[in-house]
Design an enzyme around this catalytic site. Structure first.
Site, PDB file in Angstrom:
ATOM      1  N   GLU A 301       0.819  -1.223   0.000  1.00  0.00           N
ATOM      2  CA  GLU A 301       0.000   0.000   0.000  1.00  0.00           C
ATOM      3  C   GLU A 301       0.843   1.260   0.000  1.00  0.00           C
ATOM      4  O   GLU A 301       0.414   2.299  -0.486  1.00  0.00           O
ATOM      5  CB  GLU A 301      -0.929   0.014   1.231  1.00  0.00           C
ATOM      6  CG  GLU A 301      -2.286  -0.575   0.923  1.00  0.00           C
ATOM      7  CD  GLU A 301      -3.327  -0.330   2.007  1.00  0.00           C
ATOM      8  OE1 GLU A 301      -4.292  -1.093   2.020  1.00  0.00           O
ATOM      9  OE2 GLU A 301      -3.188   0.595   2.842  1.00  0.00           O
ATOM     10  N   HIS A 330       8.506 -26.557   0.606  1.00  0.00           N
ATOM     11  CA  HIS A 330       7.857 -27.671  -0.074  1.00  0.00           C
ATOM     12  C   HIS A 330       6.676 -27.216  -0.920  1.00  0.00           C
ATOM     13  O   HIS A 330       5.845 -28.022  -1.303  1.00  0.00           O
ATOM     14  CB  HIS A 330       7.431 -28.709   0.974  1.00  0.00           C
ATOM     15  CG  HIS A 330       8.616 -29.168   1.771  1.00  0.00           C
ATOM     16  ND1 HIS A 330       9.387 -30.245   1.412  1.00  0.00           N
ATOM     17  CD2 HIS A 330       9.210 -28.626   2.866  1.00  0.00           C
ATOM     18  CE1 HIS A 330      10.382 -30.381   2.278  1.00  0.00           C
ATOM     19  NE2 HIS A 330      10.295 -29.407   3.166  1.00  0.00           N
ATOM     20  N   LYS A 444     -13.269   1.575  -1.903  1.00  0.00           N
ATOM     21  CA  LYS A 444     -14.224   1.771  -0.796  1.00  0.00           C
ATOM     22  C   LYS A 444     -15.416   2.581  -1.288  1.00  0.00           C
ATOM     23  O   LYS A 444     -16.568   2.282  -0.963  1.00  0.00           O
ATOM     24  CB  LYS A 444     -13.554   2.550   0.349  1.00  0.00           C
ATOM     25  CG  LYS A 444     -12.619   1.750   1.237  1.00  0.00           C
ATOM     26  CD  LYS A 444     -12.136   2.632   2.391  1.00  0.00           C
ATOM     27  CE  LYS A 444     -11.163   1.918   3.298  1.00  0.00           C
ATOM     28  NZ  LYS A 444     -10.708   2.726   4.430  1.00  0.00           N
TER      29      LYS A 444
HETATM   30  O1  PA5 Z   1      -3.254   1.378   5.843  1.00  0.00           O
HETATM   31  C1  PA5 Z   1      -4.351   1.833   5.618  1.00  0.00           C
HETATM   32  O2  PA5 Z   1      -4.596   3.048   5.700  1.00  0.00           O
HETATM   33  C2  PA5 Z   1      -5.525   0.939   5.240  1.00  0.00           C
HETATM   34  O3  PA5 Z   1      -5.140  -0.360   4.999  1.00  0.00           O
HETATM   35  C3  PA5 Z   1      -6.548   0.945   6.372  1.00  0.00           C
HETATM   36  O4  PA5 Z   1      -5.965   0.468   7.542  1.00  0.00           O
HETATM   37  C4  PA5 Z   1      -7.777   0.105   6.032  1.00  0.00           C
HETATM   38  O5  PA5 Z   1      -8.327   0.481   4.792  1.00  0.00           O
HETATM   39  C5  PA5 Z   1      -8.848   0.286   7.114  1.00  0.00           C
HETATM   40  O6  PA5 Z   1      -9.178   1.621   7.232  1.00  0.00           O
HETATM   41  P1  PA5 Z   1      -9.868   2.200   8.538  1.00  0.00           P
HETATM   42  O7  PA5 Z   1      -8.937   2.001   9.680  1.00  0.00           O
HETATM   43  O8  PA5 Z   1     -10.092   3.639   8.236  1.00  0.00           O
HETATM   44  O9  PA5 Z   1     -11.143   1.449   8.722  1.00  0.00           O
END
Ligand code: PA5
Length: 455
Positions: A301, A330, A444
């Site tokens: 990410e 394996h 989202k």
């Molecule tokens: O790293 C990030 O920002 C994302 O992976 C969020 O953790 C994930 O989308 C969940 O978002 P939120 O904590 O706003 O529910």
């Protein structure tokens, strides 16, 4: 005993795997100046508090609040601690739990767990799994912790709605404050609206804040990771001491003296100069297998970006892959040795396991097993690790090693902190915004619209 974790890049160098696949001394030396320049920017951003993950281990007030709240909830004797969260709100505590509580923790008796609750991390919206959790974690015996920084993630909010309804029906609205904890962004003029704020107001329950300048995947050392960790009896002081120790090492600007910068540089060069567009994280310890999962999200990410900081289309990023030694020898190592040479391997090792297990003098009539008799499982694991390292080297596959002297809160704190700083440096080298995730947000919004909401 020295508990410092060690990084070894010898097997990623040209001397080990040749110039085509390994980093030459000249290539490494050329990175010294861009790394120093990136260090300056990162230090400035840290000072200006643009990004807050660096200093979480210094926040004594939050640590105290987390410990006090956990002690209070532990007195209530819950059987189950249920996390409702996804992505960065779930992967950190999963990694800590797997690394720092005993194996088969949830199968142990309450006494064996020293009075701590079982842990269930609900990071998906599969109705079968969720119903299964609801059956074995009824409101009367459970503490539910809803974690969402944005407070608007449909997966988490829908879980929260289901549990709020179940709690109202089973234990009554007034009792919910004893069974619910909310962790979300703070209220404020400049803060985005979290739909969890009205939940806290409605039920008057305990809540914690995720600082606005700490992104989900960098939040393991906020209450997101610390509160559930304290509930499980994990040594949170040790974790933060590990961060502090690594912070000291990562304060250095020089490439060769800063383990996070060294790793970031090797990964970056591997991707951009040696065609290694995949990065495999392969610990040789079951306890670290979910750290590999956590790393995958952090790396993917943070660095997988369409645009660079100048707004040019770059499609950057290395695909992270998790593997587990010796298990995946394996299943995946065949590909790793003989398939495309497009991966850098990160082998994570323990200097010593906490327990040892001798292979006894059993099955005595089978002479072919003599080589195992009387040796330990520990020795076999170490031979398997070495086997993979040497086999990969023989096939000219570059590897970096991370060695944790022991598996404990201090070394895990160091490891996670190092990987966070490494990611921040890698983002600078790629010249992308490490800390946003427009690709996730887009998905989202589409899902919300499809459910009849507004984007
Ligand atoms: O790293 C990030 O920002 C994302 O992976 C969020 O953790 C994930 O989308 C969940 O978002 P939120 O904590 O706003 O529910």
């Amino acid at each position: 005993m020295n508990m410092d974790i060690r990084v070894d890049i010898t097997r990623a160098k040209s001397a080990a795997v040749g110039k085509e696949h390994g980093i030459t001394p000249a290539e490494l030396a050329e990175m010294e100046s861009p790394v120093r320049a990136a260090h300056k920017i990162l230090r400035k951003e840290r000072k200006e508090k643009t990004y807050g993950f660096y200093d979480l281990h210094k926040d004594k007030a939050t640590l105290k609040a987390v410990k006090t709240a956990a002690a209070g909830f532990l007195e209530k004797g819950f059987d189950n601690l249920v996390i409702l969260g996804i992505g960065g709100s779930a992967l950190g505590i999963t990694a800590l739990h797997t690394a720092l509580t005993p194996p088969f923790y949830n199968e142990m008796t309450r006494r064996q767990r020293k009075g701590h609750p079982r842990l269930f991390v609900m990071d998906n919206i599969d109705p079968v799994t969720f119903r299964g959790m609801m059956r074995i974690c009824p409101p009367r015996k459970s503490l539910y912790v809803v974690i969402s920084k944005s407070g608007g993630t449909a997966e988490t909010i829908s879980q929260c709605m289901i549990m709020a309804d179940a709690m109202e029906k089973k234990i009554g609205k007034a009792a919910i404050k004893d069974h619910l904890v909310v962790i979300t962004s703070p209220k404020g003029k400049n803060a985005p609206k979290s739909l969890l704020h009205p939940v806290v107001a409605e039920y008057q329950c305990q809540s914690f804040e995720i600082p606005l300048n700490v992104g989900g995947r960098f939040s393991v050392f906020t209450p997101v990771g610390l509160f559930p960790a304290a509930m499980l009896g994990i040594d949170v002081d040790g974790l933060l001491a590990g961060c502090a120790a690594m912070d000291k090492r990562c304060a250095k600007a020089g490439l060769m003296e800063n383990p996070a910068y060294l790793r970031a540089t090797v990964q970056f060069l591997m991707d951009t100069k040696k065609g290694k567009n995949m990065s495999v994280m392969m610990p040789y310890a079951d306890g670290l297998k979910d750290v590999a999962d956590w790393y995958c999200q952090l790396w993917a990410e943070s660095l997988g970006k369409r645009f660079n900081l100048e707004g040019e289309e770059v499609f950057s990023g290395q695909t992270p892959i998790k593997a587990l030694g010796a298990t995946d020898q394996h299943s995946q190592v065949q590909l790793y040795r003989e398939g495309p040479n497009d991966k850098i391997f990160n082998i994570v090792e323990l200097g010593r396991f906490d327990k040892s297990l001798r292979i006894p003098n059993a099955l005595g009539k089978i002479r072919e097993l003599d080589y195992l008799r009387g040796k330990s499982m520990n020795r076999l694991m170490s031979a398997e690790t070495r086997g993979t390292l040497d086999a990969l080297k023989e096939s000219k596959r570059p590897c970096m090693r991370i060695i944790l002297p022991r598996l404990n809160a201090h070394t895990v704190g160091q490891l996670l902190y190092m990987l966070e700083v490494e990611t921040a440096m890698a983002g600078r080298l790629y010249n992308v915004n490490t800390f946003d995730q427009p690709g996730v947000e887009a998905g989202k919004q589409i899902a919300r619209k499809r459910m009849g909401g507004t984007a």
